[in-house]
Design an enzyme around this catalytic site. Structure first.
Site, PDB file in Angstrom:
ATOM      1  N   SER A  73      34.458  72.099  45.658  1.00 42.28           N
ATOM      2  CA  SER A  73      34.080  73.260  44.846  1.00 42.28           C
ATOM      3  C   SER A  73      34.924  74.475  45.195  1.00 42.28           C
ATOM      4  O   SER A  73      35.442  74.607  46.309  1.00 42.28           O
ATOM      5  CB  SER A  73      32.604  73.590  45.044  1.00 42.28           C
ATOM      6  OG  SER A  73      31.795  72.478  44.760  1.00 42.28           O
TER       7      SER A  73
HETATM    8  N1  SAH Z   1      30.142  70.324  47.161  1.00 46.72           N
HETATM    9  C1  SAH Z   1      31.158  69.343  47.032  1.00 46.72           C
HETATM   10  C2  SAH Z   1      31.368  69.082  45.563  1.00 46.72           C
HETATM   11  C3  SAH Z   1      31.828  67.740  45.259  1.00 46.72           C
HETATM   12  S1  SAH Z   1      31.953  67.386  43.541  1.00 46.72           S
HETATM   13  C4  SAH Z   1      32.436  69.849  47.683  1.00 46.72           C
HETATM   14  O1  SAH Z   1      32.629  71.054  47.714  1.00 46.72           O
HETATM   15  O2  SAH Z   1      33.238  69.054  48.150  1.00 46.72           O
HETATM   16  C5  SAH Z   1      30.381  66.669  43.193  1.00 46.72           C
HETATM   17  C6  SAH Z   1      29.967  65.523  44.059  1.00 46.72           C
HETATM   18  O3  SAH Z   1      28.724  65.010  43.544  1.00 46.72           O
HETATM   19  C7  SAH Z   1      30.924  64.333  44.052  1.00 46.72           C
HETATM   20  O4  SAH Z   1      31.246  63.989  45.367  1.00 46.72           O
HETATM   21  C8  SAH Z   1      30.140  63.228  43.371  1.00 46.72           C
HETATM   22  O5  SAH Z   1      30.432  61.935  43.843  1.00 46.72           O
HETATM   23  C9  SAH Z   1      28.716  63.628  43.682  1.00 46.72           C
HETATM   24  N2  SAH Z   1      27.712  63.072  42.783  1.00 46.72           N
HETATM   25  C10 SAH Z   1      27.769  62.922  41.445  1.00 46.72           C
HETATM   26  N3  SAH Z   1      26.648  62.363  40.977  1.00 46.72           N
HETATM   27  C11 SAH Z   1      25.852  62.146  42.063  1.00 46.72           C
HETATM   28  C12 SAH Z   1      24.555  61.590  42.235  1.00 46.72           C
HETATM   29  N4  SAH Z   1      23.827  61.140  41.207  1.00 46.72           N
HETATM   30  N5  SAH Z   1      24.053  61.516  43.485  1.00 46.72           N
HETATM   31  C13 SAH Z   1      24.760  61.976  44.551  1.00 46.72           C
HETATM   32  N6  SAH Z   1      25.981  62.517  44.446  1.00 46.72           N
HETATM   33  C14 SAH Z   1      26.526  62.597  43.216  1.00 46.72           C
END
Ligand code: SAH
Length: 225
Positions: A73
């Site tokens: 993010s």
């Molecule tokens: N806060 C993280 C954002 C990652 S992007 C950072 O800054 O690195 C969003 C993340 O949500 C991804 O890693 C994706 O795999 C995860 N995600 C998507 N759907 C999900 C679900 N149903 N349960 C758990 N994680 C999920």
């Protein structure tokens, strides 16, 4: 604390203190104002949460790819969401959905008592775990699973943060919010206008505040990878 400081500064030669400070200045200009949040963002080495090839861009205020079609993010969004969660006071139990790189997790771990973080992609979770261990952040537990279901066994939570967008707020997450608890979540259709929302569990029902347009990768369901 001394040891923690050394760990946090690891690799600082890679990205100069000045580059990092420029990002902090920009976040403040954009409206981030909680001093604890600002301090934690200043101390946390974001370049350790991306591939080495992208490390030189880690202190730009932008989302970056982390593999598996996912992104780390944008720093502003991490700061903003953390601030919203903490607006009404300190939190002891926070559930995070979407561990990803673990960057938001690392920020939260320094702001609240305990973090429970759910990720559906195993390789991302494994890498995030390693990073948090290397930074000596020990108040986090990880779960590999579908975050739409929350983490019912350990509910309720005083705070829930969702870092992927859903068409609607998953009912399970509402159910797992403690009385007075706060959830920050992007809601809306994938790829179109999404709104960041703050949901608070009141004595009777939930209050909802719409905070403005955002862009997140989708909250997925179905088989785990
Ligand atoms: N806060 C993280 C954002 C990652 S992007 C950072 O800054 O690195 C969003 C993340 O949500 C991804 O890693 C994706 O795999 C995860 N995600 C998507 N759907 C999900 C679900 N149903 N349960 C758990 N994680 C999920």
């Amino acid at each position: 604390m001394r040891e923690q400081d050394d760990l946090m500064r690891h690799g600082i030669g890679f990205t100069s203190e000045r580059t990092r400070e420029r990002l902090i200045k920009r976040l403040i200009e954009e409206g981030v104002s909680n001093p604890k949040v600002i301090d934690v963002l200043r101390r946390t080495p974001r370049h350790l949460f991306v591939d080495e090839a992208l490390a030189h861009r880690a202190y730009e205020d932008t989302a970056l790819p982390i593999g598996n079609n996912q992104t780390i993010s944008q720093p502003f969004m991490v700061a903003h969401m953390s601030e919203l969660l903490l607006e009404a006071g300190p939190l002891d139990k926070v559930l995070e959905i979407g561990t990803g790189s673990g960057y938001q997790t690392a920020i939260l771990a320094q702001l609240v008592e305990r973090v429970f973080s759910v990720e559906r992609i195993k390789v991302l979770q494994d890498r995030a775990k390693e990073r948090l261990t290397a930074l000596n952040l020990r108040n986090v537990v990880f779960r590999w699973g579908d975050g739409c279901e929350g983490w019912p066994a350990l509910a309720p939570y005083n705070g829930i943060i969702v870092t992927a967008v859903a068409p609607e707020v998953p009912q399970a997450l509402l159910d797992q919010l403690a009385p007075g608890g706060r959830m920050v979540i992007p809601v809306g259709p994938t790829g179109e206008t999404q709104q960041l929302m703050l949901i608070v569990r009141e004595e009777h029902g939930f209050s909802r505040r719409v905070l403005g347009a955002v862009r997140f990768v989708p909250l997925l369901t179905g088989p785990l990878a």
